[in-house]
Design a protein around this motif. Sequence first.
Motif, PDB file in Angstrom:
ATOM      1  N   GLY A  44     -21.288 -13.352  46.048  1.00 21.07           N
ATOM      2  CA  GLY A  44     -20.589 -13.519  44.775  1.00 21.07           C
ATOM      3  C   GLY A  44     -21.431 -14.246  43.751  1.00 21.07           C
ATOM      4  N   ILE A  48     -22.338 -12.653  40.194  1.00 17.96           N
ATOM      5  CA  ILE A  48     -21.954 -13.337  38.955  1.00 17.96           C
ATOM      6  C   ILE A  48     -23.167 -13.543  38.063  1.00 17.96           C
ATOM      7  CG2 ILE A  48     -21.147 -15.547  38.021  1.00 17.96           C
ATOM      8  CD1 ILE A  48     -19.237 -15.652  40.493  1.00 17.96           C
ATOM      9  N   TYR A  51     -23.784 -10.323  36.494  1.00 20.29           N
ATOM     10  CA  TYR A  51     -22.674  -9.863  35.643  1.00 20.29           C
ATOM     11  C   TYR A  51     -22.636 -10.621  34.321  1.00 20.29           C
ATOM     12  CZ  TYR A  51     -17.876  -8.433  34.479  1.00 20.29           C
ATOM     13  OH  TYR A  51     -16.756  -7.921  33.863  1.00 20.29           O
ATOM     14  N   TYR A 148     -15.438 -13.409  42.899  1.00 16.70           N
ATOM     15  CA  TYR A 148     -15.911 -12.223  42.178  1.00 16.70           C
ATOM     16  C   TYR A 148     -15.432 -10.952  42.867  1.00 16.70           C
ATOM     17  CZ  TYR A 148     -19.024  -8.751  40.132  1.00 16.70           C
ATOM     18  OH  TYR A 148     -19.509  -7.630  39.504  1.00 16.70           O
ATOM     19  N   ARG A 156     -11.800  -8.126  36.085  1.00 15.71           N
ATOM     20  CA  ARG A 156     -12.969  -8.776  35.494  1.00 15.71           C
ATOM     21  C   ARG A 156     -12.990  -8.598  33.977  1.00 15.71           C
ATOM     22  NH1 ARG A 156     -16.155  -5.747  39.867  1.00 15.71           N
ATOM     23  NH2 ARG A 156     -15.723  -7.013  41.736  1.00 15.71           N
ATOM     24  N   TRP A 161     -16.681 -14.242  30.891  1.00 17.01           N
ATOM     25  CA  TRP A 161     -17.115 -15.058  32.014  1.00 17.01           C
ATOM     26  C   TRP A 161     -18.172 -16.079  31.604  1.00 17.01           C
ATOM     27  CZ3 TRP A 161     -16.734 -13.596  37.628  1.00 17.01           C
ATOM     28  CH2 TRP A 161     -15.684 -12.688  37.856  1.00 17.01           C
ATOM     29  N   ARG A 163     -21.027 -18.686  33.733  1.00 15.75           N
ATOM     30  CA  ARG A 163     -21.677 -18.761  35.042  1.00 15.75           C
ATOM     31  C   ARG A 163     -22.243 -20.158  35.270  1.00 15.75           C
ATOM     32  NH1 ARG A 163     -27.561 -16.634  36.021  1.00 15.75           N
ATOM     33  NH2 ARG A 163     -27.353 -18.480  37.320  1.00 15.75           N
TER      34      ARG A 163
END
Length: 294
Positions: A44, A48, A51, A148, A156, A161, A163
């Motif tokens: 994950g 992330i 992403y 995630y 999502r 998001w 991080r």
Amino acid sequence: MSQQHVPEFTAVTRKYMHPVRIPHHSRSLFLRWMLTVPFRSRFGGSRIARYVNQPAPSTWAEDLAGKRVLIVGSGPSLDKVAPGFFDDFDTVIYINFALKRMRGTGAEYFFTTDLGPVREFIDAYEETAFLRLGKDRCVYAPIYLDQYSMMKPAGRELFSWLRFDNAGWRTQSVKLARMKLAGLKLEKLTAPLVLRYHPRQPDWDAFELPSGGRTLPILDHTSALTAVLFAAMQGSRSIGLIGCDFSAGRASTVATTQEIPTANTFSGAASEFRKLAASLARQGVDVTNHSWLV
């Protein structure tokens, strides 16, 4: 929105999330869950990082830079302020179920570091509030990196998001529901530990506030702490908190089907907040927890 019974993973919630939870009812499934957490959290974290690679929305700078920002939690102090209290702030950020206090005027945000309350909120009230705010103003900074994979693509896309800036391995105790393991009741035993890949916590003495973007330390204890960092990182120099008592109980105005927190729920949050506020003060950001003043 009125309080109501929350079923587990409604049809609406299943549009956005996979029905994953800690399997307390089965020893074999629980052990399997424990053994796979290291892989799922590391995977994950990697996903992330890939992403969250786009620039921050321009909306964030418009709503937060140079603005007076209020972070709203669901603690008892929220009941002690009149609606006019909110008028002293330009932008309001609601944490988890505090979103029930959304007024529908001005710049308003939803913020969380934990998918659990999001699932419970959608179970109870569907996704209308998130859609009304829009993706740019629904911010998710995952503290549990394996979450995630718990979200479907549609889930999502509900959020913008953030991080973690750094992560590493650490052990975490697991809160257990009633369950028997090898004939023993686990609630009478020391909570088991799982190994997770987890956001590292900052050294506040050496901490330097990032400027804009989507990368920041994601903090333990409560989403409100990371929300303060988010607002400061986007340029706010005056941040207040209400409903962030870091103590037992919830405000009646955001009464929910969530478990009522005890004094231990936010253990460590108050001292961490003071370190965070002191660090930001040295960098020109004033942070006031009105929850302790009303």
